[in-house]
Design an enzyme around this catalytic site. Structure first.
Site, PDB file in Angstrom:
ATOM      1  N   LYS A 169      -4.952   7.355  12.527  1.00  0.00           N
ATOM      2  CA  LYS A 169      -3.814   7.094  11.643  1.00  0.00           C
ATOM      3  C   LYS A 169      -2.716   8.100  11.963  1.00  0.00           C
ATOM      4  O   LYS A 169      -2.994   9.173  12.497  1.00  0.00           O
ATOM      5  CB  LYS A 169      -4.224   7.254  10.164  1.00  0.00           C
ATOM      6  CG  LYS A 169      -3.356   6.487   9.209  1.00  0.00           C
ATOM      7  CD  LYS A 169      -3.717   5.007   9.165  1.00  0.00           C
ATOM      8  CE  LYS A 169      -2.873   4.214   8.211  1.00  0.00           C
ATOM      9  NZ  LYS A 169      -3.419   2.855   8.033  1.00  0.00           N
TER      10      LYS A 169
HETATM   11  P1  NAD Z   1       4.766  -1.685   2.169  1.00  0.00           P
HETATM   12  O1  NAD Z   1       5.517  -0.429   2.326  1.00  0.00           O
HETATM   13  O2  NAD Z   1       5.243  -2.918   2.842  1.00  0.00           O
HETATM   14  O3  NAD Z   1       4.534  -2.039   0.632  1.00  0.00           O
HETATM   15  C1  NAD Z   1       4.105  -1.119  -0.320  1.00  0.00           C
HETATM   16  C2  NAD Z   1       4.538  -1.682  -1.667  1.00  0.00           C
HETATM   17  O4  NAD Z   1       3.987  -0.873  -2.699  1.00  0.00           O
HETATM   18  C3  NAD Z   1       6.063  -1.692  -1.866  1.00  0.00           C
HETATM   19  O5  NAD Z   1       6.429  -2.915  -2.438  1.00  0.00           O
HETATM   20  C4  NAD Z   1       6.282  -0.564  -2.858  1.00  0.00           C
HETATM   21  O6  NAD Z   1       7.430  -0.775  -3.658  1.00  0.00           O
HETATM   22  C5  NAD Z   1       5.013  -0.675  -3.672  1.00  0.00           C
HETATM   23  N1  NAD Z   1       4.721   0.513  -4.465  1.00  0.00           N
HETATM   24  C6  NAD Z   1       4.880   1.818  -4.153  1.00  0.00           C
HETATM   25  N2  NAD Z   1       4.548   2.583  -5.200  1.00  0.00           N
HETATM   26  C7  NAD Z   1       4.168   1.747  -6.183  1.00  0.00           C
HETATM   27  C8  NAD Z   1       3.731   1.929  -7.519  1.00  0.00           C
HETATM   28  N3  NAD Z   1       3.590   3.148  -8.038  1.00  0.00           N
HETATM   29  N4  NAD Z   1       3.426   0.828  -8.253  1.00  0.00           N
HETATM   30  C9  NAD Z   1       3.541  -0.407  -7.740  1.00  0.00           C
HETATM   31  N5  NAD Z   1       3.960  -0.642  -6.484  1.00  0.00           N
HETATM   32  C10 NAD Z   1       4.268   0.432  -5.723  1.00  0.00           C
HETATM   33  O7  NAD Z   1       3.272  -1.308   2.671  1.00  0.00           O
HETATM   34  P2  NAD Z   1       2.133  -2.306   3.129  1.00  0.00           P
HETATM   35  O8  NAD Z   1       2.097  -2.336   4.601  1.00  0.00           O
HETATM   36  O9  NAD Z   1       2.200  -3.569   2.346  1.00  0.00           O
HETATM   37  O10 NAD Z   1       0.847  -1.471   2.674  1.00  0.00           O
HETATM   38  C11 NAD Z   1       0.360  -1.495   1.344  1.00  0.00           C
HETATM   39  C12 NAD Z   1      -1.051  -0.935   1.325  1.00  0.00           C
HETATM   40  O11 NAD Z   1      -1.884  -1.708   2.192  1.00  0.00           O
HETATM   41  C13 NAD Z   1      -1.184   0.501   1.814  1.00  0.00           C
HETATM   42  O12 NAD Z   1      -2.224   1.122   1.110  1.00  0.00           O
HETATM   43  C14 NAD Z   1      -1.575   0.338   3.265  1.00  0.00           C
HETATM   44  O13 NAD Z   1      -2.236   1.465   3.802  1.00  0.00           O
HETATM   45  C15 NAD Z   1      -2.494  -0.859   3.165  1.00  0.00           C
HETATM   46  N6  NAD Z   1      -2.678  -1.596   4.410  1.00  0.00           N
HETATM   47  C16 NAD Z   1      -1.623  -2.110   5.077  1.00  0.00           C
HETATM   48  C17 NAD Z   1      -1.852  -2.822   6.242  1.00  0.00           C
HETATM   49  C18 NAD Z   1      -0.728  -3.480   6.997  1.00  0.00           C
HETATM   50  O14 NAD Z   1      -1.030  -4.220   7.946  1.00  0.00           O
HETATM   51  N7  NAD Z   1       0.516  -3.302   6.639  1.00  0.00           N
HETATM   52  C19 NAD Z   1      -3.153  -2.981   6.726  1.00  0.00           C
HETATM   53  C20 NAD Z   1      -4.217  -2.451   5.985  1.00  0.00           C
HETATM   54  C21 NAD Z   1      -3.967  -1.765   4.825  1.00  0.00           C
END
Ligand code: NAD
Length: 478
Positions: A169
């Site tokens: 990561k």
């Molecule tokens: P992103 O940045 O696109 O979205 C994150 C979202 O969470 C945003 O809408 C943000 O406004 C919201 N957020 C932040 N703080 C918040 C709060 N306190 N309450 C409610 N919403 C809140 O990120 P993403 O890529 O969608 O990733 C989201 C999660 O999924 C993370 O934990 C990431 O590690 C995990 N993840 C992502 C991927 C991927 O392919 N993008 C893969 C596996 C896991």
């Protein structure tokens, strides 16, 4: 039971949608006018100052979210599984620590004319099963401890999904919402210049995570290419126009839905009768919501960092994506009631999808959930204490380490396509994704049944066993 075809079908219309949503993700990262509010990473809010890592987990606790850090959460599950497996102490010590941790200075001149110094990280946890693989996060709270935890989670996740990667990561402690596009590009290129020596298509392959998107991946690929020649397989999650894979952007959300669909019969749930709530309407949450809706499920609550809304009649996920993409705030979406984000947990529903940050379901709030199933889209959204509460309350949990593997699985497909200079169509990508997610669900469920364990415990055991086996076969451990 809904067929695979139905889930894949939603993607048939995505060709245009993929591009459009990549734009949405970009505009979402820097909402109009937002970059001009206040100074860029002013000292007052602590951004742009070197991080003091390595920190002890104690110092990194997030009292507003959780009683423990992301690192504590992953360590807890590893330790419990290692004890059940009777893993030798010396082998556990090898698996618990990272293989390599790189911390770099990312100095960038921002529009105030000053040089701001960010901290960048790349942690390679374990490479016994293949090249390191894992996302890059841009978030002001990123530090070595968090990246370390996320890297370890990737080791178990790739092993559980059965794809030939290790775990890694990366991250930079920058708030992308406060940067202009050119500034974000400078941070990205500077970061790549500092870490490229440990990356590469046979060494370590980054992908998007919180705060990064296809555009950031394109800059990373370009910067790497300046030093090594055009190498599309050095990073995944790229735009379609730059050898990205169809279906990658939606993949994590789609994988979450595949997992829900596999688990639903165990609770006598049918997708079309299910109400769901999404916490975190970003890439993962918004795609999961759109694909759930395609199956006939109803979104009755949703939140992002700006607030939360609810509606018993259902919230149109596609329309909400458009609203946010056009610069609207989520709580201002027409036809839904704005609520306190804490109250999102109490919305009655069948499925709750945490898709924001780690530690959001914790000891103080887990009891408030009114769902029958949690499918973890986010990484480490549930602390061990919260997990116990969910179990006591009879809530079925599909854990992050299997539920959100869809992204890395389609990243694997993108890498394979890049290495062959070949492209699969979206239907093929989604069908292959479905097969891998179903296999992972089946294998973890079988183990859970045989050993009378929850899915999370069974998944960790399976992942650890596979990494131990690869390490032994390579001769790393006796
Ligand atoms: P992103 O940045 O696109 O979205 C994150 C979202 O969470 C945003 O809408 C943000 O406004 C919201 N957020 C932040 N703080 C918040 C709060 N306190 N309450 C409610 N919403 C809140 O990120 P993403 O890529 O969608 O990733 C989201 C999660 O999924 C993370 O934990 C990431 O590690 C995990 N993840 C992502 C991927 C991927 O392919 N993008 C893969 C596996 C896991």
């Amino acid at each position: 039971m809904i067929s695979d075809e139905a889930v894949s079908q939603t993607a048939e219309n995505e060709d245009g949608g993929v591009q459009a949503t990549e734009e949405a993700a970009r505009s979402g990262a820097r909402e109009p006018g937002e970059a001009d509010k206040g100074g860029p990473h002013a000292e007052a809010d602590g951004h742009g100052q070197p991080d003091k890592s390595p920190r002890r987990t104690e110092e990194h606790r997030q009292p507003q979210r959780a009683e423990v850090s992301n690192y504590d959460i992953v360590s807890h599950w590893f330790k419990a599984a290692a004890e059940r497996l009777d893993l030798r102490d010396d082998i556990a010590a090898v698996l618990r620590s990272s293989y390599r941790e790189v911390q770099v200075q990312v100095p960038v001149r921002l529009r105030d004319g000053r040089i701001h110094v960010f901290s960048g990280y790349r942690v390679q946890h374990n490479g016994a099963r293949g090249p390191y693989k894992g996302g890059i996060r841009y978030h002001p709270e990123v530090d070595l401890d968090e990246v370390r935890a996320l890297a370890e989670l990737m080791t178990w996740k790739t092993a559980i999904a059965g794809i030939p990667y290790g775990g890694a990561k990366g991250g930079v402690n920058v708030d992308p919402k406060k940067l202009e596009v050119e500034e974000l590009q400078s941070v990205t290129r500077s970061f790549m210049d500092k870490v490229e020596k440990v990356l590469g298509p046979t060494r370590d392959i980054p992908a998007p995570d919180v705060g990064t998107d296809a555009q950031v991946m394109a800059w990373l690929m370009d910067e790497y290419g300046k030093l090594h020649g055009h190498t599309p397989a050095c990073v995944t999650g790229k735009p379609i126009s730059l050898e990205g894979s169809y279906g990658r952007e939606a993949a994590t959300g789609r994988g979450v839905v595949y997992m829900f669909r596999e688990a639903a019969p165990q609770l006598d749930l049918s997708p079309s009768d299910s109400r769901f709530v999404v916490q975190g309407f970003g890439n993962v949450g918004s795609w999961a919501a759109r694909i759930m809706e395609e199956l006939g499920a109803t979104m009755v609550g949703v939140s992002d960092a700006s607030g939360a809304i609810r509606s018993e009649d259902g919230i149109d996920a596609g329309a909400l994506v458009k609203h946010v993409r056009d610069g609207g705030k989520l709580p201002e979406f027409d036809g839904a009631e704005a609520i306190d984000p804490d109250d999102l947990l109490e919305i009655e529903c069948e499925v709750f999808i945490p898709a924001a940050l780690g530690g959001m379901l914790h000891k103080q709030n887990a009891d408030r959930l009114r769902c029958r199933m949690v499918v973890e889209g986010a990484n480490s959204p549930t602390t061990p204490a919260a997990d116990e509460i969910l179990e006591d309350n009879g809530i079925f949990v599909v854990p992050d380490v299997m539920a959100n593997a869809g992204g890395v699985v389609v990243s694997y497909f993108e890498w394979v396509q890049n290495l062959q200079h070949f492209r699969w169509d979206e239907r093929e990508v989604n069908e292959r994704l479905g097969r891998i997610m179903r296999r992972a669900f089946r294998e973890v469920s079988e183990r859970a049944r045989e050993c009378s364990l929850p899915l999370r415990a069974a998944a960790y055991e399976l992942g650890i066993e596979r990494v131990v086996e690869a390490s032994r076969t390579r001769g790393y451990i006796a």
